[in-house]
Write an enzyme that holds these catalytic residues in place. Structure first.
Site, mmCIF file in Angstrom:
data_model
loop_
_atom_site.group_PDB
_atom_site.id
_atom_site.type_symbol
_atom_site.label_atom_id
_atom_site.label_comp_id
_atom_site.label_asym_id
_atom_site.label_seq_id
_atom_site.Cartn_x
_atom_site.Cartn_y
_atom_site.Cartn_z
ATOM 1 N N CYS A 10 0.845 -1.185 0.000
ATOM 2 C CA CYS A 10 0.000 0.000 0.000
ATOM 3 C C CYS A 10 0.890 1.247 0.000
ATOM 4 C CB CYS A 10 -0.930 0.018 1.211
ATOM 5 S SG CYS A 10 -0.066 0.056 2.778
ATOM 6 N N CYS A 13 3.347 1.626 2.868
ATOM 7 C CA CYS A 13 4.484 0.708 2.863
ATOM 8 C C CYS A 13 5.548 1.199 1.897
ATOM 9 C CB CYS A 13 4.033 -0.695 2.480
ATOM 10 S SG CYS A 13 2.559 -1.239 3.336
#
Lengths: 78, 355
Positions: A10, A13
């Site tokens: 995502c 991250c």
């Protein structure tokens, strides 16, 4: 130094991985960064949230994008 | 040794000053916020009818006015709510929640899990590691589900926006029914004994033995945490908010008064299931759905149908299912969707009947 960034991919991250890379360049430490995106592997580290950062086998943060200063601390006084 | 004893005191004096400064800035900020908030109705009228010269009373005029009024209003509410929620959330972590839940009996556990699901911060891509962490630590499956259902179902940002736009009654109904669904759905899933429908690798992984030292947060850290939440969340949802308000503005200006009452009204029994079915593939988030909800209610849609629509958009999204598929076998996903959808239908019918 062995650094792992855990996260399925995502935005948070990715940002965490980018920050870690930036800090490594800035302070010039010798470190390898590995992005772990496989759920089974992430689970095996026992973390609850992603992104997580693991430095030499120690969990340094989970569930949030760390601050640059925090990353510097982890890398310098491990 | 000496420096060790003096330093914390110096540090404390510094943080006290920081707190005072922060409080002062917060007071000024709230005052400015309130002043701007008060002039929004007139400002939006002026922009629409004087600056843009749109004819008063026209369809376009009322759409544009709605848009100019709601955009700053929702953004300002969002700002305040996200900041407040960010500070509250800094007191909760998934680790604490798990430790708290692992000793609880089933029914009481469901209730606590649902309540904690509202305020414990975690992003949706963390649902899987969180699920594994809970289950392997001995939190019952049904209690874990109460947590996982409540988290998207009762969205604390949605709650704040509903309170600001539609009043405390709607906000309270939303929270009460959301909690009810999370508690009862988790309880039902627990009764069904579906533990063997979790993917095998989950129960085989030895994930539970991690202990992390707890962070000590000062008030200053919590305020920063709130700010970070504002930057992160508003940066992510603003586009949904604008889209939602644009849709809401279109409904507000161009949909005639009675149409919504016949489609999403009380009289038609199919309006509640239809709202749920329309809601599932629509991936938005709470902040984007609420302006649409506001406009639908204004056009005579029944509250139960609208609540059902909103809950299915937020709680039954397809991306969420794809993520959960990694840890749950299809049958358990089916049960999850079925139980949550029944809960939403129940809430929809209930409110169409009693209101």
């Amino acid at each position: 130094m062995d650094i792992k960034v855990l996260g399925p991919g995502c935005a948070k991250c990715k940002k965490t991985e980018k920050l870690v890379q930036e800090v490594i360049k800035e302070i010039g430490v010798d470190a390898t960064v590995e992005k772990v995106s496989d759920m089974m592997q992430i689970a095996s580290y026992g973390v609850f949230g992603t992104p997580s950062v693991i430095v030499d086998g120690k969990v340094k943060c989970t569930g949030k994008v760390p601050k640059k200063d925090d990353i510097k601390n982890w890398l310098l006084n491990k | 040794m000496e420096s060790k004893t003096t330093q914390p005191i110096q540090g404390e004096g510094k943080t006290n000053k920081m707190i005072a400064l922060n409080l002062l800035m917060a007071t000024i900020g709230v005052y400015l916020w309130w002043t701007v908030y008060q002039v929004l109705p007139n400002l939006s009228k002026w922009l629409t009818y004087n600056l843009l010269q749109i004819q008063k009373g026209s369809h376009l005029g009322s759409s544009v006015e709605f848009f100019f009024y709601d955009t700053p209003k929702v953004m300002m509410l969002l700002f305040l709510v996200v900041f407040g929620v960010g500070i509250i959330r800094s007191f909760f972590t998934p680790e604490k929640t798990r430790a708290f839940l692992s000793g609880k009996s089933e029914f009481v556990g469901n209730i606590f899990a649902a309540l904690l699901g509202i305020i414990t911060p975690f992003c949706s891509c963390s649902a899987v590691p969180l699920f594994i962490g809970f289950v392997t630590a001995g939190v019952p499956l049904g209690v874990t589900f109460s947590f996982l259902i409540a988290a998207p179902m009762v969205n604390e940002i949605a709650l704040g926006l509903l309170y600001g736009l539609l009043g405390w009654k709607v906000a309270a109904i939303y929270m009460g029914t959301g909690l009810f669904i999370a508690i009862s759905a988790g309880w039902v899933i627990g009764r069904l004994k579906l533990e063997n429908h979790i993917e095998d690798w989950v129960t085989q992984s030895n994930a539970a033995n991690l202990t992390m030292e707890e962070e000590k947060l000062t008030w200053n850290d919590r305020i920063i945490y709130g700010w970070d939440a504002v930057k992160e969340i508003i940066g992510r949802v603003w586009i949904y908010v604008i889209l939602g308000i644009a849709v809401g503005a279109g409904i507000h200006g161009f949909v005639p008064e009675g149409v919504m009452a016949s489609i999403m009204g009380k009289g038609s029994w199919w309006s509640v299931p239809l709202s749920v079915v329309i809601g599932i593939p629509m991936y938005s988030n709470a902040a984007g759905v609420i302006p649409v909800v506001e406009a639908l209610l204004g056009k005579g849609a029944a509250l139960g149908s609208v609540l059902a629509f909103m809950m299915s958009v937020i709680a039954l999204s397809l991306p969420e299912m794809v993520i959960l598929r990694k840890v749950l076998k299809p049958r358990l996903i089916g049960v999850f969707v079925g139980v949550v959808a029944s809960g939403i239908l129940f809430v929809g019918y209930l409110f169409n009947i009693i209101l």
